[in-house]
Write an enzyme that holds these catalytic residues in place. Structure first.
Site, PDB file in Angstrom:
ATOM      1  N   LYS A  13       3.961 -72.930 -48.642  1.00  0.00           N
ATOM      2  CA  LYS A  13       4.186 -74.062 -47.735  1.00  0.00           C
ATOM      3  C   LYS A  13       3.002 -74.269 -46.797  1.00  0.00           C
ATOM      4  O   LYS A  13       2.556 -75.393 -46.575  1.00  0.00           O
ATOM      5  CB  LYS A  13       5.460 -73.840 -46.896  1.00  0.00           C
ATOM      6  CG  LYS A  13       6.708 -73.610 -47.718  1.00  0.00           C
ATOM      7  CD  LYS A  13       7.932 -73.381 -46.846  1.00  0.00           C
ATOM      8  CE  LYS A  13       7.840 -72.151 -45.963  1.00  0.00           C
ATOM      9  NZ  LYS A  13       7.798 -70.864 -46.695  1.00  0.00           N
ATOM     10  N   ARG A  88      15.291 -74.414 -40.964  1.00  0.00           N
ATOM     11  CA  ARG A  88      15.512 -73.139 -41.649  1.00  0.00           C
ATOM     12  C   ARG A  88      16.988 -72.900 -41.912  1.00  0.00           C
ATOM     13  O   ARG A  88      17.344 -71.931 -42.559  1.00  0.00           O
ATOM     14  CB  ARG A  88      15.033 -72.085 -40.682  1.00  0.00           C
ATOM     15  CG  ARG A  88      14.155 -70.941 -41.051  1.00  0.00           C
ATOM     16  CD  ARG A  88      13.037 -71.102 -41.912  1.00  0.00           C
ATOM     17  NE  ARG A  88      12.380 -69.848 -42.112  1.00  0.00           N
ATOM     18  CZ  ARG A  88      11.066 -69.680 -42.026  1.00  0.00           C
ATOM     19  NH1 ARG A  88      10.271 -70.677 -41.743  1.00  0.00           N
ATOM     20  NH2 ARG A  88      10.540 -68.511 -42.276  1.00  0.00           N
ATOM     21  N   ARG A 127      -1.926 -61.418 -49.103  1.00  0.00           N
ATOM     22  CA  ARG A 127      -2.236 -62.456 -48.098  1.00  0.00           C
ATOM     23  C   ARG A 127      -3.004 -61.855 -46.923  1.00  0.00           C
ATOM     24  O   ARG A 127      -2.666 -60.802 -46.402  1.00  0.00           O
ATOM     25  CB  ARG A 127      -0.954 -63.089 -47.573  1.00  0.00           C
ATOM     26  CG  ARG A 127      -1.247 -64.013 -46.393  1.00  0.00           C
ATOM     27  CD  ARG A 127      -0.155 -64.971 -46.082  1.00  0.00           C
ATOM     28  NE  ARG A 127       1.122 -64.361 -45.807  1.00  0.00           N
ATOM     29  CZ  ARG A 127       2.227 -65.059 -45.631  1.00  0.00           C
ATOM     30  NH1 ARG A 127       2.203 -66.364 -45.712  1.00  0.00           N
ATOM     31  NH2 ARG A 127       3.361 -64.456 -45.389  1.00  0.00           N
ATOM     32  N   ARG A 155      -0.411 -59.825 -42.090  1.00  0.00           N
ATOM     33  CA  ARG A 155       0.703 -60.087 -41.184  1.00  0.00           C
ATOM     34  C   ARG A 155       1.668 -58.907 -41.169  1.00  0.00           C
ATOM     35  O   ARG A 155       1.928 -58.304 -42.190  1.00  0.00           O
ATOM     36  CB  ARG A 155       1.455 -61.348 -41.635  1.00  0.00           C
ATOM     37  CG  ARG A 155       1.003 -62.589 -40.924  1.00  0.00           C
ATOM     38  CD  ARG A 155       1.542 -63.845 -41.516  1.00  0.00           C
ATOM     39  NE  ARG A 155       2.991 -63.909 -41.681  1.00  0.00           N
ATOM     40  CZ  ARG A 155       3.635 -65.006 -42.076  1.00  0.00           C
ATOM     41  NH1 ARG A 155       2.939 -66.114 -42.325  1.00  0.00           N
ATOM     42  NH2 ARG A 155       4.931 -65.019 -42.232  1.00  0.00           N
ATOM     43  N   ARG A 166      13.274 -61.093 -45.993  1.00  0.00           N
ATOM     44  CA  ARG A 166      13.048 -62.526 -45.705  1.00  0.00           C
ATOM     45  C   ARG A 166      13.520 -63.389 -46.874  1.00  0.00           C
ATOM     46  O   ARG A 166      14.028 -64.497 -46.678  1.00  0.00           O
ATOM     47  CB  ARG A 166      11.559 -62.769 -45.411  1.00  0.00           C
ATOM     48  CG  ARG A 166      11.149 -62.218 -44.031  1.00  0.00           C
ATOM     49  CD  ARG A 166       9.654 -62.063 -43.898  1.00  0.00           C
ATOM     50  NE  ARG A 166       8.936 -63.303 -44.010  1.00  0.00           N
ATOM     51  CZ  ARG A 166       7.626 -63.385 -44.284  1.00  0.00           C
ATOM     52  NH1 ARG A 166       6.931 -62.272 -44.474  1.00  0.00           N
ATOM     53  NH2 ARG A 166       7.044 -64.546 -44.356  1.00  0.00           N
TER      54      ARG A 166
HETATM   55  P1  AP5 Z   1       1.391 -69.355 -47.819  1.00  0.00           P
HETATM   56  O1  AP5 Z   1       0.836 -70.736 -47.973  1.00  0.00           O
HETATM   57  O2  AP5 Z   1       0.977 -68.556 -46.631  1.00  0.00           O
HETATM   58  O3  AP5 Z   1       2.982 -69.370 -47.997  1.00  0.00           O
HETATM   59  P2  AP5 Z   1       4.123 -69.830 -46.991  1.00  0.00           P
HETATM   60  O4  AP5 Z   1       5.204 -70.433 -47.826  1.00  0.00           O
HETATM   61  O5  AP5 Z   1       3.585 -70.635 -45.878  1.00  0.00           O
HETATM   62  O6  AP5 Z   1       4.561 -68.382 -46.503  1.00  0.00           O
HETATM   63  P3  AP5 Z   1       5.055 -67.862 -45.099  1.00  0.00           P
HETATM   64  O7  AP5 Z   1       5.258 -66.368 -45.251  1.00  0.00           O
HETATM   65  O8  AP5 Z   1       4.163 -68.302 -43.991  1.00  0.00           O
HETATM   66  O9  AP5 Z   1       6.438 -68.528 -45.018  1.00  0.00           O
HETATM   67  P4  AP5 Z   1       7.599 -68.092 -44.170  1.00  0.00           P
HETATM   68  O10 AP5 Z   1       8.469 -69.261 -44.330  1.00  0.00           O
HETATM   69  O11 AP5 Z   1       8.263 -66.803 -44.464  1.00  0.00           O
HETATM   70  O12 AP5 Z   1       6.906 -67.747 -42.782  1.00  0.00           O
HETATM   71  P5  AP5 Z   1       6.801 -68.540 -41.433  1.00  0.00           P
HETATM   72  O13 AP5 Z   1       5.446 -68.356 -40.919  1.00  0.00           O
HETATM   73  O14 AP5 Z   1       7.357 -69.913 -41.561  1.00  0.00           O
HETATM   74  O15 AP5 Z   1       1.015 -68.555 -49.168  1.00  0.00           O
HETATM   75  C1  AP5 Z   1       1.343 -67.168 -49.294  1.00  0.00           C
HETATM   76  C2  AP5 Z   1       0.153 -66.436 -49.966  1.00  0.00           C
HETATM   77  O16 AP5 Z   1       0.014 -66.906 -51.311  1.00  0.00           O
HETATM   78  C3  AP5 Z   1      -1.217 -66.703 -49.291  1.00  0.00           C
HETATM   79  O17 AP5 Z   1      -1.991 -65.532 -49.386  1.00  0.00           O
HETATM   80  C4  AP5 Z   1      -1.841 -67.829 -50.145  1.00  0.00           C
HETATM   81  O18 AP5 Z   1      -3.279 -67.770 -50.143  1.00  0.00           O
HETATM   82  C5  AP5 Z   1      -1.286 -67.496 -51.522  1.00  0.00           C
HETATM   83  N1  AP5 Z   1      -1.066 -68.681 -52.350  1.00  0.00           N
HETATM   84  C6  AP5 Z   1      -0.664 -69.927 -51.927  1.00  0.00           C
HETATM   85  N2  AP5 Z   1      -0.560 -70.751 -52.987  1.00  0.00           N
HETATM   86  C7  AP5 Z   1      -0.888 -70.010 -54.093  1.00  0.00           C
HETATM   87  C8  AP5 Z   1      -0.956 -70.303 -55.486  1.00  0.00           C
HETATM   88  N3  AP5 Z   1      -0.672 -71.522 -55.977  1.00  0.00           N
HETATM   89  N4  AP5 Z   1      -1.305 -69.300 -56.319  1.00  0.00           N
HETATM   90  C9  AP5 Z   1      -1.594 -68.048 -55.851  1.00  0.00           C
HETATM   91  N5  AP5 Z   1      -1.570 -67.715 -54.544  1.00  0.00           N
HETATM   92  C10 AP5 Z   1      -1.204 -68.693 -53.673  1.00  0.00           C
HETATM   93  O19 AP5 Z   1       7.846 -67.729 -40.548  1.00  0.00           O
HETATM   94  C11 AP5 Z   1       7.622 -66.388 -40.160  1.00  0.00           C
HETATM   95  C12 AP5 Z   1       8.771 -65.924 -39.281  1.00  0.00           C
HETATM   96  O20 AP5 Z   1       8.824 -66.758 -38.098  1.00  0.00           O
HETATM   97  C13 AP5 Z   1      10.174 -66.036 -39.895  1.00  0.00           C
HETATM   98  O21 AP5 Z   1      10.506 -64.900 -40.683  1.00  0.00           O
HETATM   99  C14 AP5 Z   1      11.053 -66.179 -38.647  1.00  0.00           C
HETATM  100  O22 AP5 Z   1      11.231 -64.953 -38.016  1.00  0.00           O
HETATM  101  C15 AP5 Z   1      10.189 -67.051 -37.739  1.00  0.00           C
HETATM  102  N6  AP5 Z   1      10.423 -68.498 -37.905  1.00  0.00           N
HETATM  103  C16 AP5 Z   1       9.520 -69.445 -38.318  1.00  0.00           C
HETATM  104  N7  AP5 Z   1      10.087 -70.659 -38.340  1.00  0.00           N
HETATM  105  C17 AP5 Z   1      11.378 -70.498 -37.945  1.00  0.00           C
HETATM  106  C18 AP5 Z   1      12.469 -71.382 -37.786  1.00  0.00           C
HETATM  107  N8  AP5 Z   1      12.366 -72.697 -38.041  1.00  0.00           N
HETATM  108  N9  AP5 Z   1      13.651 -70.858 -37.361  1.00  0.00           N
HETATM  109  C19 AP5 Z   1      13.787 -69.557 -37.098  1.00  0.00           C
HETATM  110  N10 AP5 Z   1      12.796 -68.646 -37.227  1.00  0.00           N
HETATM  111  C20 AP5 Z   1      11.589 -69.118 -37.652  1.00  0.00           C
END
Ligand code: AP5
Length: 210
Positions: A13, A88, A127, A155, A166
């Protein structure tokens, strides 16, 4: 355009949201990035959020909704936004509808990035993030350039057991949003999130009719 990017942790994402933001000319509102910035800055909000994030749990809705309201009020977001990592759960989705309605805005589409759990665990283990720019890399699929390779970090919530938790939280609380938005009559576009970053980007743009 107001667009939601849905997908499990590590589905891509953040990576795709940044490209789409450049391509469509609207800002990305990534609640995870906003929370990590608050943790890094050591604010009270950051200290509260960190315990949930490190455990792979969702941060309470009351914290998140304030952040989203603030981001949407920014003038850069007047023409639209790409929501990454928000909403979420169903309660956040209902609140987003209400917040958008206040400024007579509506959602245009939801893009769901589909990636199998085992591929996600592999992505997360490789990552790395540049703490200075927030740019996300992968040691194999998208390696950091030499000048930043020394300073990239992993991270805290990317340890395998936290990633697996997660994924469970995603299945229980976030995946039901697919049915929620389909029932609301919004275009929900499911996109294969595997393959190269460029291939996934093309699939998303084509699913959106661009
Ligand atoms: P990446 O693009 O970083 O993936 P992502 O889907 O953004 O992953 P996140 O871990 O950031 O998502 P998340 O939803 O768990 O975390 P968030 O930060 O929102 O890609 C992942 C890896 O793969 C990278 O290394 C990239 O280079 C690689 N990659 C990408 N595309 C690829 C491809 N096509 N092929 C190969 N490799 C590829 O949330 C973190 C925490 O914050 C949550 O657990 C929660 O505690 C809190 N939080 C955030 N938002 C909320 C909310 N709305 N409500 C409550 N808690 C929240």
């Amino acid at each position: 355009m107001h667009l939601i990017l849905l997908g499990a942790p590590g589905a891509g994402k953040g990576t795709q949201g940044s490209h789409l933001s450049d391509r469509l000319g609207v800002p990305k509102i990534a609640t995870g990035d906003i929370l990590r910035a608050a943790v890094h800055a050591g604010t009270e909000l950051g200290r509260e959020a960190k315990q949930y994030m490190d455990a792979g749990e969702l941060v309470p809705d009351s914290v998140i909704l304030g952040l989203v309201r603030e981001a949407l009020a920014d003038k850069a977001a007047r023409g639209g936004a790409i929501f990454d990592g928000f909403p979420r759960n169903v309660s956040q989705a209902e609140s987003l509808n209400a917040i958008l309605q206040e400024s007579e805005r509506t959602l245009d589409a939801v893009v769901v990035l589909d990636v199998a759990d085992e591929a996600i665990v592999e992505r997360m283990s490789g990552r790395r993030t540049d703490p200075e720019t927030g740019q996300v890399y992968h040691l194999t699929h998208n390696p950091p350039p030499a000048e930043v390779a020394e300073r990239v970090v992993q991270r805290e919530d990317d340890r395998e057991e936290t990633v697996r938790h997660r994924l469970e939280v995603y299945a229980a609380q976030t995946a039901p949003l697919i049915d929620f938005y389909e029932a609301a009559g919004l275009p929900v576009r499911r996109v294969d999130g595997t393959g190269s970053i460029e291939q996934v980007q093309e699939r998303i743009l084509s699913a959106l009719g661009h």
